[in-house]
Write a protein that holds these residues in place. Structure first.
Motif, PDB file in Angstrom:
ATOM      1  N   PHE A 130       0.784  -1.075  -0.072  1.00  0.00           N
ATOM      2  CA  PHE A 130       0.089  -0.063   0.005  1.00  0.00           C
ATOM      3  C   PHE A 130       0.849   1.370  -0.275  1.00  0.00           C
ATOM      4  O   PHE A 130       0.342   2.477   0.414  1.00  0.00           O
ATOM      5  N   SER A 131       2.074   1.282  -0.258  1.00  0.00           N
ATOM      6  CA  SER A 131       3.023   2.270  -0.500  1.00  0.00           C
ATOM      7  C   SER A 131       4.167   1.915  -1.413  1.00  0.00           C
ATOM      8  O   SER A 131       4.377   0.714  -1.181  1.00  0.00           O
ATOM      9  N   HIS A 132       4.806   3.098  -1.632  1.00  0.00           N
ATOM     10  CA  HIS A 132       6.227   2.542  -2.432  1.00  0.00           C
ATOM     11  C   HIS A 132       7.059   2.146  -1.486  1.00  0.00           C
ATOM     12  O   HIS A 132       7.842   1.047  -1.847  1.00  0.00           O
ATOM     13  N   GLU A 133       7.315   2.479  -0.044  1.00  0.00           N
ATOM     14  CA  GLU A 133       8.348   1.943   0.643  1.00  0.00           C
ATOM     15  C   GLU A 133       7.677   0.305   0.951  1.00  0.00           C
ATOM     16  O   GLU A 133       8.602  -0.458   1.248  1.00  0.00           O
ATOM     17  N   ALA A 134       6.597   0.164   1.387  1.00  0.00           N
ATOM     18  CA  ALA A 134       6.182  -1.177   1.487  1.00  0.00           C
ATOM     19  C   ALA A 134       6.537  -2.179   0.500  1.00  0.00           C
ATOM     20  O   ALA A 134       7.039  -3.471   0.618  1.00  0.00           O
ATOM     21  N   TRP A 135       6.305  -1.733  -0.786  1.00  0.00           N
ATOM     22  CA  TRP A 135       6.730  -2.468  -2.085  1.00  0.00           C
ATOM     23  C   TRP A 135       8.302  -2.739  -2.032  1.00  0.00           C
ATOM     24  O   TRP A 135       8.577  -3.907  -2.368  1.00  0.00           O
ATOM     25  N   GLN A 136       8.983  -1.908  -1.748  1.00  0.00           N
ATOM     26  CA  GLN A 136      10.502  -2.089  -1.738  1.00  0.00           C
ATOM     27  C   GLN A 136      10.822  -3.274  -0.730  1.00  0.00           C
ATOM     28  O   GLN A 136      11.706  -3.771  -0.749  1.00  0.00           O
ATOM     29  N   GLY A 137      10.099  -2.748   0.636  1.00  0.00           N
ATOM     30  CA  GLY A 137      10.328  -3.534   1.693  1.00  0.00           C
ATOM     31  C   GLY A 137      10.062  -5.181   1.163  1.00  0.00           C
ATOM     32  O   GLY A 137      10.788  -5.950   1.459  1.00  0.00           O
ATOM     33  N   VAL A 138       9.107  -5.555   0.418  1.00  0.00           N
ATOM     34  CA  VAL A 138       8.786  -6.786  -0.073  1.00  0.00           C
ATOM     35  C   VAL A 138       9.913  -7.258  -0.765  1.00  0.00           C
ATOM     36  O   VAL A 138      10.307  -8.632  -0.609  1.00  0.00           O
ATOM     37  N   GLN A 139      10.414  -6.558  -1.841  1.00  0.00           N
ATOM     38  CA  GLN A 139      11.533  -6.875  -2.653  1.00  0.00           C
ATOM     39  C   GLN A 139      12.676  -7.232  -1.926  1.00  0.00           C
ATOM     40  O   GLN A 139      13.483  -8.012  -2.059  1.00  0.00           O
ATOM     41  N   SER A 140      12.988  -6.436  -0.752  1.00  0.00           N
ATOM     42  CA  SER A 140      14.233  -6.619   0.190  1.00  0.00           C
ATOM     43  C   SER A 140      14.107  -7.844   0.866  1.00  0.00           C
ATOM     44  O   SER A 140      15.211  -8.648   1.034  1.00  0.00           O
ATOM     45  N   LYS A 141      12.790  -8.133   1.370  1.00  0.00           N
ATOM     46  CA  LYS A 141      12.676  -9.341   2.285  1.00  0.00           C
ATOM     47  C   LYS A 141      12.794 -10.585   1.274  1.00  0.00           C
ATOM     48  O   LYS A 141      13.368 -11.682   1.823  1.00  0.00           O
ATOM     49  N   GLU A 142      12.438 -10.385   0.046  1.00  0.00           N
ATOM     50  CA  GLU A 142      12.511 -11.508  -0.898  1.00  0.00           C
ATOM     51  C   GLU A 142      13.839 -11.665  -1.401  1.00  0.00           C
ATOM     52  O   GLU A 142      14.108 -12.667  -2.599  1.00  0.00           O
ATOM     53  N   LYS A 143      14.780 -10.669  -1.192  1.00  0.00           N
ATOM     54  CA  LYS A 143      16.092 -10.572  -1.629  1.00  0.00           C
ATOM     55  C   LYS A 143      16.082 -10.688  -3.478  1.00  0.00           C
ATOM     56  O   LYS A 143      16.867 -11.427  -3.832  1.00  0.00           O
ATOM     57  N   ILE A 144      15.385  -9.661  -3.559  1.00  0.00           N
ATOM     58  CA  ILE A 144      15.204  -9.224  -5.099  1.00  0.00           C
ATOM     59  C   ILE A 144      16.213  -8.174  -5.314  1.00  0.00           C
ATOM     60  O   ILE A 144      15.784  -6.961  -4.872  1.00  0.00           O
ATOM     61  N   VAL A 145      16.800  -8.197  -6.387  1.00  0.00           N
ATOM     62  CA  VAL A 145      17.804  -6.852  -6.834  1.00  0.00           C
ATOM     63  C   VAL A 145      17.634  -6.908  -8.375  1.00  0.00           C
ATOM     64  O   VAL A 145      17.899  -7.768  -9.016  1.00  0.00           O
ATOM     65  N   PHE A 146      17.116  -5.683  -8.741  1.00  0.00           N
ATOM     66  CA  PHE A 146      17.002  -5.436 -10.191  1.00  0.00           C
ATOM     67  C   PHE A 146      18.175  -5.223 -10.806  1.00  0.00           C
ATOM     68  O   PHE A 146      18.661  -4.173 -10.356  1.00  0.00           O
ATOM     69  N   LYS A 147      18.598  -5.689 -11.666  1.00  0.00           N
ATOM     70  CA  LYS A 147      19.717  -5.417 -12.496  1.00  0.00           C
ATOM     71  C   LYS A 147      19.474  -4.499 -13.781  1.00  0.00           C
ATOM     72  O   LYS A 147      20.158  -3.777 -14.218  1.00  0.00           O
ATOM     73  N   SER A 148      18.382  -4.831 -14.531  1.00  0.00           N
ATOM     74  CA  SER A 148      18.183  -4.372 -15.717  1.00  0.00           C
ATOM     75  C   SER A 148      16.738  -4.371 -16.030  1.00  0.00           C
ATOM     76  O   SER A 148      15.912  -5.560 -15.820  1.00  0.00           O
ATOM     77  N   VAL A 149      15.954  -3.421 -16.401  1.00  0.00           N
ATOM     78  CA  VAL A 149      14.773  -3.321 -16.924  1.00  0.00           C
ATOM     79  C   VAL A 149      14.584  -2.594 -18.322  1.00  0.00           C
ATOM     80  O   VAL A 149      14.785  -1.598 -18.211  1.00  0.00           O
ATOM     81  N   ARG A 150      14.362  -3.428 -19.446  1.00  0.00           N
ATOM     82  CA  ARG A 150      14.351  -2.882 -20.762  1.00  0.00           C
ATOM     83  C   ARG A 150      12.786  -3.003 -21.511  1.00  0.00           C
ATOM     84  O   ARG A 150      12.338  -4.134 -21.491  1.00  0.00           O
ATOM     85  N   PRO A 151      12.471  -2.013 -21.854  1.00  0.00           N
ATOM     86  CA  PRO A 151      11.128  -2.097 -22.744  1.00  0.00           C
ATOM     87  C   PRO A 151      11.378  -2.732 -23.940  1.00  0.00           C
ATOM     88  O   PRO A 151      12.390  -2.643 -24.521  1.00  0.00           O
ATOM     89  N   VAL A 152      10.467  -3.713 -24.368  1.00  0.00           N
ATOM     90  CA  VAL A 152      10.309  -4.331 -25.675  1.00  0.00           C
ATOM     91  C   VAL A 152       9.739  -3.547 -26.670  1.00  0.00           C
ATOM     92  O   VAL A 152       8.449  -2.937 -26.628  1.00  0.00           O
ATOM     93  N   PRO A 153      10.321  -2.705 -27.612  1.00  0.00           N
ATOM     94  CA  PRO A 153       9.882  -1.920 -28.659  1.00  0.00           C
ATOM     95  C   PRO A 153       8.606  -2.549 -29.187  1.00  0.00           C
ATOM     96  O   PRO A 153       8.311  -3.633 -29.503  1.00  0.00           O
ATOM     97  N   GLY A 154       7.566  -1.573 -29.514  1.00  0.00           N
ATOM     98  CA  GLY A 154       6.340  -1.938 -30.350  1.00  0.00           C
ATOM     99  C   GLY A 154       5.407  -2.663 -29.216  1.00  0.00           C
ATOM    100  O   GLY A 154       4.279  -3.026 -29.419  1.00  0.00           O
ATOM    101  N   ASN A 155       5.728  -2.769 -27.859  1.00  0.00           N
ATOM    102  CA  ASN A 155       4.610  -3.197 -26.929  1.00  0.00           C
ATOM    103  C   ASN A 155       4.272  -2.223 -25.776  1.00  0.00           C
ATOM    104  O   ASN A 155       4.459  -2.653 -24.597  1.00  0.00           O
TER     105      ASN A 155
END
Length: 152
Positions: free
Chosen positions: A62-87
């Motif tokens: 229910f907030s950006h901070e809570a969303w980041q907290g879930v990612q941290s708890k699950e040990k998720i680290v985003f390395k790269s996020v790239r859009p797929v052209p035409g989608n």
């Protein structure tokens, strides 16, 4: 009478079909959203205070901070996020609400393990006095073995 009904039905269906693929209304707002999405930086907040996110497991934050907290708890680290052209599909409503659907290639690390996937995102933005902010977001992993992503 049948002809009149048929003509009205065809006009109604045609109008709805055109509304589904509207890519010209609100060009300024559409460009603002496109720029916001393409120039995201990890240290710049784009979420509204009442942001709500649904995670990969169906969990709700229910907030950006809570969303980041879930990612941290699950040990998720985003390395790269790239859009797929035409989608990328942007719909603007009343000049102050945007619904955006897009496909991204995601490279991340989960508990030290490298993971690559395609994710279909649905995000909702609201325009406030200070600019656009994201009020909701949800992503769905695409299983390309079952449903290969085709170019549009």
């Amino acid at each position: 009478m049948k002809q009149t009904f048929l003509v009205l039905f065809v006009l109604l269906v045609s109008y709805n079909a055109i509304a589904q693929i509207d890519t010209t209304s609100f060009p300024k707002e559409r460009n603002e959203i496109r720029e916001l999405m393409r120039n995201r930086k990890p240290d710049i907040q784009i979420d509204c205070k009442d942001f709500i996110a649904v995670g990969a497991k169906g969990d709700i934050s229910f907030s950006h901070e809570a969303w980041q907290g879930v990612q941290s708890k699950e040990k998720i680290v985003f390395k790269s996020v790239r859009p797929v052209p035409g989608n990328e599909f942007i719909r603007i409503y009343d000049g102050n609400m945007a619904v955006v659907n897009f496909l991204i290639n995601v490279q991340l690390e989960v508990d030290g393990r490298a993971v690559n996937m395609k994710v279909r995102r649905l995000e909702v933005f609201h325009k406030t006095i200070s600019g656009w902010c994201r009020v909701a977001g949800q992503g769905t992993e695409i299983d390309e073995k079952l449903f290969p992503v085709k170019a549009n």
